[in-house]
Structures are given as structure tokens and as C-alpha cells.
Design a protein around this motif. Structure first.
Motif, PDB file in Angstrom:
ATOM      1  N   ASP A 133      71.026 -48.935 -18.712  1.00  0.00           N
ATOM      2  CA  ASP A 133      71.450 -49.071 -17.311  1.00  0.00           C
ATOM      3  C   ASP A 133      70.257 -49.245 -16.392  1.00  0.00           C
ATOM      4  O   ASP A 133      70.278 -50.077 -15.467  1.00  0.00           O
ATOM      5  CB  ASP A 133      72.257 -47.842 -16.882  1.00  0.00           C
ATOM      6  N   GLN A 134      69.201 -48.477 -16.625  1.00  0.00           N
ATOM      7  CA  GLN A 134      68.003 -48.581 -15.796  1.00  0.00           C
ATOM      8  C   GLN A 134      67.331 -49.943 -15.966  1.00  0.00           C
ATOM      9  O   GLN A 134      66.849 -50.533 -14.993  1.00  0.00           O
ATOM     10  CB  GLN A 134      67.029 -47.462 -16.139  1.00  0.00           C
ATOM     11  N   ALA A 135      67.298 -50.437 -17.207  1.00  0.00           N
ATOM     12  CA  ALA A 135      66.705 -51.752 -17.463  1.00  0.00           C
ATOM     13  C   ALA A 135      67.482 -52.845 -16.735  1.00  0.00           C
ATOM     14  O   ALA A 135      66.901 -53.782 -16.165  1.00  0.00           O
ATOM     15  CB  ALA A 135      66.667 -52.038 -18.956  1.00  0.00           C
ATOM     16  N   GLU A 136      68.811 -52.722 -16.752  1.00  0.00           N
ATOM     17  CA  GLU A 136      69.639 -53.721 -16.067  1.00  0.00           C
ATOM     18  C   GLU A 136      69.419 -53.666 -14.559  1.00  0.00           C
ATOM     19  O   GLU A 136      69.330 -54.703 -13.890  1.00  0.00           O
ATOM     20  CB  GLU A 136      71.109 -53.467 -16.386  1.00  0.00           C
ATOM     21  N   GLN A 137      69.311 -52.447 -14.017  1.00  0.00           N
ATOM     22  CA  GLN A 137      69.065 -52.302 -12.586  1.00  0.00           C
ATOM     23  C   GLN A 137      67.705 -52.862 -12.195  1.00  0.00           C
ATOM     24  O   GLN A 137      67.571 -53.536 -11.164  1.00  0.00           O
ATOM     25  CB  GLN A 137      69.167 -50.827 -12.197  1.00  0.00           C
ATOM     26  N   LEU A 138      66.678 -52.587 -13.016  1.00  0.00           N
ATOM     27  CA  LEU A 138      65.345 -53.124 -12.732  1.00  0.00           C
ATOM     28  C   LEU A 138      65.344 -54.643 -12.813  1.00  0.00           C
ATOM     29  O   LEU A 138      64.664 -55.321 -12.027  1.00  0.00           O
ATOM     30  CB  LEU A 138      64.322 -52.544 -13.718  1.00  0.00           C
ATOM     31  N   LEU A 139      66.099 -55.184 -13.759  1.00  0.00           N
ATOM     32  CA  LEU A 139      66.177 -56.632 -13.912  1.00  0.00           C
ATOM     33  C   LEU A 139      66.796 -57.266 -12.671  1.00  0.00           C
ATOM     34  O   LEU A 139      66.333 -58.300 -12.183  1.00  0.00           O
ATOM     35  CB  LEU A 139      66.999 -56.977 -15.154  1.00  0.00           C
ATOM     36  N   LEU A 172      58.874 -64.522 -16.934  1.00  0.00           N
ATOM     37  CA  LEU A 172      60.266 -64.989 -16.936  1.00  0.00           C
ATOM     38  C   LEU A 172      60.692 -65.224 -18.384  1.00  0.00           C
ATOM     39  O   LEU A 172      60.359 -66.242 -18.979  1.00  0.00           O
ATOM     40  CB  LEU A 172      60.377 -66.282 -16.119  1.00  0.00           C
ATOM     41  N   ASP A 173      61.443 -64.267 -18.934  1.00  0.00           N
ATOM     42  CA  ASP A 173      61.937 -64.430 -20.306  1.00  0.00           C
ATOM     43  C   ASP A 173      63.394 -64.894 -20.272  1.00  0.00           C
ATOM     44  O   ASP A 173      63.968 -65.117 -19.204  1.00  0.00           O
ATOM     45  CB  ASP A 173      61.793 -63.134 -21.097  1.00  0.00           C
ATOM     46  N   SER A 174      63.989 -65.030 -21.449  1.00  0.00           N
ATOM     47  CA  SER A 174      65.348 -65.572 -21.526  1.00  0.00           C
ATOM     48  C   SER A 174      66.363 -64.694 -20.805  1.00  0.00           C
ATOM     49  O   SER A 174      67.226 -65.187 -20.071  1.00  0.00           O
ATOM     50  CB  SER A 174      65.758 -65.728 -22.996  1.00  0.00           C
ATOM     51  N   ALA A 175      66.264 -63.359 -21.008  1.00  0.00           N
ATOM     52  CA  ALA A 175      67.226 -62.453 -20.378  1.00  0.00           C
ATOM     53  C   ALA A 175      67.110 -62.511 -18.866  1.00  0.00           C
ATOM     54  O   ALA A 175      68.113 -62.574 -18.139  1.00  0.00           O
ATOM     55  CB  ALA A 175      66.995 -61.025 -20.875  1.00  0.00           C
ATOM     56  N   ARG A 176      65.883 -62.500 -18.378  1.00  0.00           N
ATOM     57  CA  ARG A 176      65.685 -62.533 -16.932  1.00  0.00           C
ATOM     58  C   ARG A 176      66.082 -63.877 -16.352  1.00  0.00           C
ATOM     59  O   ARG A 176      66.627 -63.957 -15.258  1.00  0.00           O
ATOM     60  CB  ARG A 176      64.222 -62.220 -16.611  1.00  0.00           C
ATOM     61  N   ALA A 177      65.808 -64.952 -17.098  1.00  0.00           N
ATOM     62  CA  ALA A 177      66.189 -66.288 -16.634  1.00  0.00           C
ATOM     63  C   ALA A 177      67.702 -66.395 -16.477  1.00  0.00           C
ATOM     64  O   ALA A 177      68.200 -67.019 -15.538  1.00  0.00           O
ATOM     65  CB  ALA A 177      65.679 -67.340 -17.613  1.00  0.00           C
ATOM     66  N   GLN A 178      68.442 -65.774 -17.388  1.00  0.00           N
ATOM     67  CA  GLN A 178      69.901 -65.789 -17.294  1.00  0.00           C
ATOM     68  C   GLN A 178      70.366 -65.061 -16.042  1.00  0.00           C
ATOM     69  O   GLN A 178      71.286 -65.505 -15.350  1.00  0.00           O
ATOM     70  CB  GLN A 178      70.497 -65.136 -18.542  1.00  0.00           C
ATOM     71  N   VAL A 179      69.728 -63.912 -15.740  1.00  0.00           N
ATOM     72  CA  VAL A 179      70.081 -63.164 -14.537  1.00  0.00           C
ATOM     73  C   VAL A 179      69.765 -63.972 -13.291  1.00  0.00           C
ATOM     74  O   VAL A 179      70.553 -64.009 -12.336  1.00  0.00           O
ATOM     75  CB  VAL A 179      69.345 -61.806 -14.504  1.00  0.00           C
ATOM     76  N   VAL A 180      68.599 -64.628 -13.289  1.00  0.00           N
ATOM     77  CA  VAL A 180      68.219 -65.471 -12.151  1.00  0.00           C
ATOM     78  C   VAL A 180      69.261 -66.555 -11.913  1.00  0.00           C
ATOM     79  O   VAL A 180      69.718 -66.792 -10.781  1.00  0.00           O
ATOM     80  CB  VAL A 180      66.833 -66.104 -12.385  1.00  0.00           C
ATOM     81  N   MET A 181      69.657 -67.233 -12.988  1.00  0.00           N
ATOM     82  CA  MET A 181      70.630 -68.314 -12.863  1.00  0.00           C
ATOM     83  C   MET A 181      71.964 -67.800 -12.323  1.00  0.00           C
ATOM     84  O   MET A 181      72.546 -68.390 -11.399  1.00  0.00           O
ATOM     85  CB  MET A 181      70.838 -68.984 -14.223  1.00  0.00           C
ATOM     86  N   GLU A 182      72.445 -66.684 -12.880  1.00  0.00           N
ATOM     87  CA  GLU A 182      73.728 -66.138 -12.451  1.00  0.00           C
ATOM     88  C   GLU A 182      73.694 -65.704 -10.996  1.00  0.00           C
ATOM     89  O   GLU A 182      74.627 -66.008 -10.225  1.00  0.00           O
ATOM     90  CB  GLU A 182      74.115 -64.959 -13.346  1.00  0.00           C
ATOM     91  N   ARG A 183      72.633 -65.013 -10.594  1.00  0.00           N
ATOM     92  CA  ARG A 183      72.546 -64.532  -9.212  1.00  0.00           C
ATOM     93  C   ARG A 183      72.378 -65.678  -8.234  1.00  0.00           C
ATOM     94  O   ARG A 183      72.943 -65.667  -7.135  1.00  0.00           O
ATOM     95  CB  ARG A 183      71.397 -63.528  -9.080  1.00  0.00           C
ATOM     96  N   LEU A 184      71.596 -66.688  -8.616  1.00  0.00           N
ATOM     97  CA  LEU A 184      71.403 -67.835  -7.734  1.00  0.00           C
ATOM     98  C   LEU A 184      72.708 -68.600  -7.542  1.00  0.00           C
ATOM     99  O   LEU A 184      73.088 -68.935  -6.414  1.00  0.00           O
ATOM    100  CB  LEU A 184      70.329 -68.762  -8.309  1.00  0.00           C
TER     101      LEU A 184
END
Length: 286
Positions: free
Chosen positions: A149-155, A177-189
Motif C-alpha cells: 500500500d505504501q509503495a502504491e501511494q508513493l508511486l 521511469l520503469d514499466s510500473a511507474r510508466a503505467q501509472v503515469v499513462m493512466e493518471r494522464l
């Protein structure tokens, strides 16, 4: 080793007959091991709850920690473990809260007030060991869940999407910028583009220490996804070192607009939207 129903009943009688002394001594031992990190009153409540649940389980014919009669006891142990995870205690400190009961029972036996056969001692110790192992397993699961949960919040915190102008949003990237973070960036954008109806997005990589082929691919995928949503992306923060790396790697950004700084990207977007910008010059003194 499982308890027999007779041994379970004798344990319940023992805990019930000497309840005040056992609860007090159990609390004192645990308090000493935690070195004041929990108040004595809070520890006493936890110990009393464990004590009562053990008596209830013993009178219900407790033979194993996994049996139906131990349901309430397991729930109390699980809540203790989850609470210790939230409070920052280690797995060892949590398990000591259970294993301390062994010392209490030994002291009772040595005092001569309680007669325990060797078989009873072995059976009681076996039950406490099962309780300790169950507590440890629950602690590990709760700890892993908390870390996830903390990792997801930090991400999410590390990939903010902000509206900086009407029709313009920006994604300031900092760090790798790794794959997991890139996915979060794309979804949030994409979600922000939908929520704001913005036709322009600025992806700022000023805080990205290095751009390799993998990072570039992540950025390009984000740009393509935004275009499918009807938004144009501008990449800013292309420093000289990053520009040289991109050229050396043969990475092609195609017709994607790139700018050296976030300010340049914002001015570019404002020109595209028809907003005139002017540089403010220092006021001359008379």
C-alpha cells in the motif's frame, strides 16, 4: 502436537483460577520486552483479551489453533499482529507477546501452587508455539500488505498530473521511469485529460536522471495513448546530456514537439492556443 480435550480443559481451568496473577505477570514481561513503547494500560487490555479468548477456547474443547473452537482466539491474535505492524513493532517483538505466557506458566509451576504433569507442560507449550507461529504469519502478511500500500501511494505521489492552464496539463517526472511507474503515469494522464477536457499535455523530464531506450519507449507510449484521446503532447526538459544520449541511441521522437524547459513548453502551448505571451523587462529607474 495437538491438545486433548482433557488437557484443553485443564489449561482453561488453570488460566481461569489464576487469571489476575497470570494477566499481571504476562503484562509485566511483555512491557519489559517492549521497553515502554506501549503504555502498560494498553498492554494490559491486549493481554486480558488474549487471556479471555484462550479460556473460552479451552472450555470449548480447543485441541489445535486451526480448529473451529479457536476462531475467536485466531481473530484476537490477528488483530494483535496487525496492530503491531501499524505501530512499527518487529515480528520478534510481536511474537514475544505470545511466548511470554510460557514464562508465566513456568513461574506458576515453580511456585508450587500449581501441579503440572510433564505431558501438560509439553501440551501447553505446544499450543503457545502454535499461537506464536500464527501471530508471526499474520504479522508477515499484514506487513507485506502495508508495504504494498505504501509503495502504491508513493508511486502515485511521484507521478502527479497538474492543470497549469486552461486546456493544458503537465506531468513533471522525477527519478527513474520503469514499466510500473510508466503505467501509472499513462493512466493518471489519460484520466486527467478526460476530467479536464484538456487538448494539450506537457511531459516534463527535467528530473529524470537518464534517458535510455526503455525510458524513451515508455514516454512514446504515453504520448501515443494521449493522442488516441485527442490530446497533443510536448516533451520538455531535454538537457544537452539527454539530447546527446537520445541521438547516440538512435531514438526517434518523430513529430513530437520537444523543448528544453517547462517554461519553453508552456509558451509553445500557449502560442498554439492563441494566447499571446510577452516577456517582462526590468523597470528602468528614472
Amino acid at each position: 502436537m495437538a491438545l486433548t480435550t482433557e488437557e484443553s480443559g485443564r489449561l482453561a481451568d488453570l488460566l481461569g483460577e489464576h487469571d489476575e496473577r497470570i494477566a499481571q505477570r504476562w503484562t509485566d514481561i511483555v512491557a519489559a520486552s517492549l521497553r515502554g513503547r506501549l503504555s502498560h494500560a494498553e498492554l494490559r487490555l491486549q493481554v486480558q483479551e488474549l487471556h479471555r479468548s484462550m479460556i473460552a477456547a479451552g472450555r470449548a474443547g480447543l485441541t489445535d489453533i486451526q480448529t473451529e473452537s479457536a476462531g475467536e482466539l485466531r481473530a484476537v491474535l490477528a488483530e494483535l499482529s496487525r496492530g503491531r505492524v501499524r505501530q512499527g513493532f518487529s515480528a520478534t517483538e510481536t511474537a514475544v507477546s505470545i511466548y511470554a505466557l510460557k514464562d508465566v506458566l513456568v513461574e506458576l509451576a515453580e511456585s508450587g501452587e500449581v501441579e503440572l504433569s510433564l505431558r501438560d507442560v509439553i501440551a501447553f507449550n505446544s499450543l503457545v508455539d502454535q499461537m506464536g507461529l500464527y501471530t508471526f504469519e499474520t504479522y508477515v502478511q499484514a506487513r507485506e500488505s502495508l508495504i504494498a500500500d505504501q509503495a502504491e501511494q508513493l508511486l502515485e505521489l511521484s507521478t502527479p498530473v497538474v492543470k497549469i492552464w486552461d486546456g493544458v496539463v503537465a506531468v513533471p517526472l522525477v527519478g527513474t521511469l520503469d514499466s510500473a511507474r510508466a503505467q501509472v503515469v499513462m493512466e493518471r494522464l489519460l484520466q486527467t485529460l478526460v476530467d479536464t477536457g484538456s487538448p494539450y499535455a506537457i511531459i516534463d523530464i527535467t528530473g529524470v536522471p537518464a534517458v535510455d531506450t526503455q525510458v524513451a519507449q515508455h514516454i512514446l507510449k504515453t504520448v501515443v495513448a494521449a493522442r488516441l484521446m485527442g490530446a497533443d503532447c510536448i516533451i520538455s526538459g531535454i538537457r544537452p546530456q539527454i539530447a546527446q544520449t537520445i541521438v547516440a541511441l538512435g531514438i526517434e521522437f518523430g513529430d513530437i514537439a520537444t523543448k528544453a524547459s517547462l517554461a519553453d513548453a508552456l509558451r509553445h502551448v500557449l502560442r498554439l492556443t492563441g494566447v499571446e505571451t510577452a516577456r517582462r523587462h526590468p523597470r528602468r529607474e528614472a
